[in-house]
Write an enzyme that holds these catalytic residues in place. Structure first.
Site, mmCIF file in Angstrom:
data_model
loop_
_atom_site.group_PDB
_atom_site.id
_atom_site.type_symbol
_atom_site.label_atom_id
_atom_site.label_comp_id
_atom_site.label_asym_id
_atom_site.label_seq_id
_atom_site.Cartn_x
_atom_site.Cartn_y
_atom_site.Cartn_z
ATOM 1 N N HIS A 96 31.268 37.545 41.543
ATOM 2 C CA HIS A 96 31.205 38.747 42.380
ATOM 3 C C HIS A 96 32.544 39.483 42.347
ATOM 4 C CE1 HIS A 96 30.396 41.317 45.902
ATOM 5 N NE2 HIS A 96 31.639 41.032 46.234
ATOM 6 N N GLU A 97 33.643 38.746 42.463
ATOM 7 C CA GLU A 97 34.960 39.387 42.449
ATOM 8 C C GLU A 97 35.250 40.002 41.082
ATOM 9 O OE1 GLU A 97 36.298 39.989 45.141
ATOM 10 O OE2 GLU A 97 35.126 38.581 46.337
ATOM 11 N N HIS A 100 33.937 43.465 40.728
ATOM 12 C CA HIS A 100 34.819 44.542 41.178
ATOM 13 C C HIS A 100 35.800 44.945 40.075
ATOM 14 C CE1 HIS A 100 33.332 44.654 45.208
ATOM 15 N NE2 HIS A 100 33.725 43.425 45.513
ATOM 16 N N HIS A 104 36.199 48.599 38.378
ATOM 17 C CA HIS A 104 37.486 49.275 38.223
ATOM 18 C C HIS A 104 37.656 49.773 36.789
ATOM 19 C CE1 HIS A 104 42.120 49.108 39.083
ATOM 20 N NE2 HIS A 104 41.670 50.326 38.921
#
Length: 223
Positions: A96-97, A100, A104
């Site tokens: 999940h991280e 991100h 980006h």
């Protein structure tokens, strides 16, 4: 107005329950090893590399559920249980991280917007309580109105965060399956972990939105 207060209380209870649920769900699936024997670090590193993000490091950080992606320094930070463990929870949170980080890289619009307004929101969230408290104590309507404007920025930030979090989870889930990080029978556990985490953002946004409506009602009643 009484009905609104009841809704705020219910939303607050939902927020507490969501926090309890995410911890319980994470702990439940932390006891279930993933079949590939991947740690959270392994899953995150593979996912980063397969998306051309070889230069994005992964760092362990202390604490539970302290995982996050730092867009300023372009680093994925994973809590120690996620970084080192070989569980369903670990790979779900780690990926999940990384979702991100991929957002980006691809300039995902909502993430870009969140980054741009963050300095304003950081300032607004710090000053809004003082303006509202002073305005309400001394019946300074203008200060109440200004406090509401600043508080609105915080609410907007939380609402913008929702699609950012859901999109990161969807990216993580799709890549984990397509790249074989998890097997089909493990998708249920991954979904439960990610959905529980998403619920905390929904509950927090709901509490803030209802509080904003309450403050606007107070402001209008003083006109």
């Amino acid at each position: 107005m009484m009905g609104l207060y009841i809704l705020i209380i219910l939303a607050f209870v939902l927020s507490l329950w969501a926090q309890f649920r995410v911890k319980g769900t994470f702990n439940r699936w932390s006891d279930v090893p993933n079949e590939n024997g991947m740690t959270g670090y392994d899953a995150a590193r593979h996912m980063l590399d397969r998306n051309g993000l070889h230069d994005v490091p992964i760092e362990p950080v202390p604490g539970a559920l302290s995982d996050h992606y730092d867009p300023i320094h372009r680093v994925v930070r994973l809590s120690e249980p996620v970084y080192y463990e070989k569980s369903i929870s670990a790979v779900a949170v780690a990926c999940h991280e990384v979702g991100h980080a991929i957002q980006h890289k691809e300039h995902y619009p909502m993430l870009t917007l969140r980054h741009r307004i963050f300095p304003l929101v950081n300032f607004a969230s710090g000053i809004a309580p003082f303006l509202l408290i002073i305005g309400l104590l001394f019946s300074f309507t203008n200060l109440i109105g200004l406090g509401i404007i600043f508080f609105s920025a915080t609410v907007a930030f939380q609402l913008i965060t929702l699609p950012v979090e859901f999109n990161a989870s969807n990216r993580a889930r799709d890549i984990m399956v397509s790249e074989g990080f998890i097997h089909r029978d493990e998708e249920r556990g991954v979904a439960k972990v990610l959905n529980a985490a998403a619920l905390t953002y929904v509950a927090a946004a709901l509490v803030s939105l209802l509080e904003l409506i309450r403050l606007i009602g107070i402001f209008n009643s003083r006109d």
